[in-house]
Scaffold this motif. Structure first.
Motif, PDB file in Angstrom:
ATOM      1  N   SER A   1     -20.290  16.438  47.888  1.00 20.04           N
ATOM      2  CA  SER A   1     -20.107  17.337  46.751  1.00 20.04           C
ATOM      3  C   SER A   1     -19.744  18.722  47.248  1.00 20.04           C
ATOM      4  O   SER A   1     -19.953  19.064  48.419  1.00 20.04           O
ATOM      5  CB  SER A   1     -21.389  17.404  45.904  1.00 20.04           C
TER       6      SER A   1
ATOM      7  N   VAL B   1     -23.687  14.523  43.756  1.00 17.04           N
ATOM      8  CA  VAL B   1     -24.414  15.173  42.680  1.00 17.04           C
ATOM      9  C   VAL B   1     -24.591  14.211  41.505  1.00 17.04           C
ATOM     10  O   VAL B   1     -23.669  13.519  41.091  1.00 17.04           O
ATOM     11  CB  VAL B   1     -23.691  16.465  42.226  1.00 17.04           C
TER      12      VAL B   1
ATOM     13  N   CYS C   1     -27.659  18.389  36.987  1.00 21.89           N
ATOM     14  CA  CYS C   1     -28.112  19.779  37.102  1.00 21.89           C
ATOM     15  C   CYS C   1     -28.829  20.152  35.809  1.00 21.89           C
ATOM     16  O   CYS C   1     -28.311  19.881  34.717  1.00 21.89           O
ATOM     17  CB  CYS C   1     -26.934  20.737  37.315  1.00 21.89           C
TER      18      CYS C   1
ATOM     19  N   ALA D   1     -30.547  21.241  40.971  1.00 27.64           N
ATOM     20  CA  ALA D   1     -29.499  20.235  41.097  1.00 27.64           C
ATOM     21  C   ALA D   1     -30.080  19.014  41.798  1.00 27.64           C
ATOM     22  O   ALA D   1     -30.915  19.145  42.701  1.00 27.64           O
ATOM     23  CB  ALA D   1     -28.312  20.787  41.878  1.00 27.64           C
TER      24      ALA D   1
ATOM     25  N   PHE E   1     -29.296  15.268  43.772  1.00 25.91           N
ATOM     26  CA  PHE E   1     -28.287  14.527  44.539  1.00 25.91           C
ATOM     27  C   PHE E   1     -28.850  13.196  44.999  1.00 25.91           C
ATOM     28  O   PHE E   1     -30.064  13.039  45.167  1.00 25.91           O
ATOM     29  CB  PHE E   1     -27.854  15.325  45.775  1.00 25.91           C
TER      30      PHE E   1
END
Length: 432
Positions: free
Chosen positions: A77, A104, A107, A112, A114
């Motif tokens: 990302s 990702v 969010c 965020a 992942f």
């Protein structure tokens, strides 16, 4: 002798505040430049009361995209700031950054989430998801790797997705998400599994578990069986679908016809199937996933679709809005809403004529607002991505090419709020 002309220094804090609240709230760079004018303006902009007037919803500070480089970055990302907000004393979120091997997923509330290949993948290929989940704070550059959930269903999962949110957003209440970045959070994990690993397309069941950073543990598994939902998912792969938080309920898009609803409130986790609005044949044949979003804080789940004005000719496209209404008996139905012509929103030549399913995609949305991201592909504008405001019908180009867009929103503005300036990521506990 005439009196000296008044200067900006003569203005009261209240008057300066009235000037500053008229700055574009969705342009972090504009707010940053104002904060650098002088210490007084920086102090005024940092005031929470003024921030509430500036931002009813958190502004888009940056974007996370998948696969925007070569080599490892094809599986990774990239974080890009919105409008190039930067400062010589910037936190980590102010500049672009590549995140190899981090895909990702979500969010929300300043965090965020992942998926990254598990370092022990070769040894754990039969005993885990094969991926670790990592929560990252772009402002402090800190990330936290979550422990693997132990569940027989997770071991045989055919595909998964996950969402992150403030712990109060899961039914705890008492948080406006303006300063909870370092507080407790939840991660909801959802995965589907078929009755046979040799027939992954067969209908089966979908399960979910919720991780709490407070306890450092995963909740018990909640499962819903489905015999009329078919899918084909690559074994142990994160899904390129998004989640939406409405009240204390998460919705995960899963296919072109259905999604999953995970209720987080009331101390219980409950998973169920939600079917999307009826789709005309061109949309069904496109196999594009239903696109759900929330607008404002009215507690209503909405859906947006790209549809042709004429189902036979497909010459002109429009955005169709739907809202999901639940009556007092708990019966839900989709209410057909307004249509917005897509062509006037975008530059000339951005849309291919006649329309084909792969030429236009809905790539993301800013939760709690009317902002969506529309991806187009045509000879004149290959793989462009536009940020579109549905109510004002304004748009601007944000990327030349992209596979998906996950907007990062935050009430903190780079260069204004106190944040770490460390260049290296600092990892928290590998497990809570």
């Amino acid at each position: 002798m005439p009196p000296p002309s008044p200067s900006l220094r003569d203005l009261s804090d209240e008057l300066v505040g009235e000037i500053l609240v008229r700055l574009p709230p969705d342009d972090p760079a504009c707010l940053l430049r104002a904060s650098l004018a002088c210490k007084a303006w920086r102090r005024i902009l940092a005031d929470r009361a003024l921030r509430r007037r500036l931002h009813r919803a958190p502004p888009v500070v940056g974007f996370l995209r998948i696969g925007m480089g070569e080599g490892d970055m094809r599986y990774g990302s990239r974080y890009t700031p919105n409008n190039g907000a930067a400062s010589s004393r910037r936190p980590a979120a102010a500049g672009s950054r590549d995140l190899p091997l981090w895909l990702v997923l979500d969010c929300r509330h300043g965090r965020a989430l992942f998926a990254t290949p598990c370092p022990r993948r070769a040894a754990a290929a039969t005993t885990s998801l094969g991926h670790d989940l990592v929560v990252w704070d772009p402002f402090t550059n800190e990330h936290r790797r979550l422990p693997q959930p132990s569940s027989p269903l997770a071991i045989t999962g055919r595909g998964f997705n996950a969402a992150v949110l403030c712990a109060a957003g899961g039914g705890g209440g008492g948080c406006d998400h303006r300063s909870c970045h370092g507080g407790p959070f939840l991660v909801a994990l959802i995965w589907s599994h078929s009755p046979s690993p040799f027939l992954p397309h067969l209908p089966g069941a979908t399960s979910a578990r919720v991780y709490s950073s407070d306890t450092g543990e995963w909740s018990d598994t909640t499962t819903v069986e489905h015999h009329d939902v078919f899918y084909y998912l690559e074994d142990r792969s994160p899904l390129p679908c998004r989640s939406v938080l409405v009240g204390d309920t998460l919705y995960f898009t899963w296919s072109s016809t259905h999604a999953f609803e995970l209720r987080l409130g009331g101390g219980q986790r409950r998973l169920s199937i939600v079917y999307g609005p009826p789709r005309p044949p061109p949309l069904i044949e496109s196999s594009s996933p239903i696109f759900m979003m929330s607008m404002g804080d009215d507690g209503v789940l909405r859906c947006v679709e790209v549809e042709p004005e004429d189902e036979k000719l497909c010459l002109r496209l429009r955005l169709r809005l739907w809202s999901r209404n639940v009556d007092d008996n708990g019966v839900a139905q989709w209410i057909r809403g307004r249509a917005i012509e897509l062509e006037p929103l975008l530059p000339d030549g951005a849309l291919q004529t006649p329309w084909i399913p792969s030429s236009v995609q809905l790539l993301g949305a800013v939760e709690g607002t009317d902002v969506i991201f529309v991806g187009t592909h045509s000879p004149d504008h290959p793989a462009a991505v536009y940020m579109v405001q549905l109510n004002s019908r304004r748009s601007r180009k944000v990327f030349d090419k992209c596979t998906s867009v996950v907007p990062y929103t935050s009430f903190r503005i780079p260069g204004i709020d106190a944040a770490s300036t460390s260049e290296g990521a600092r990892e928290g506990a590998s497990s809570a």
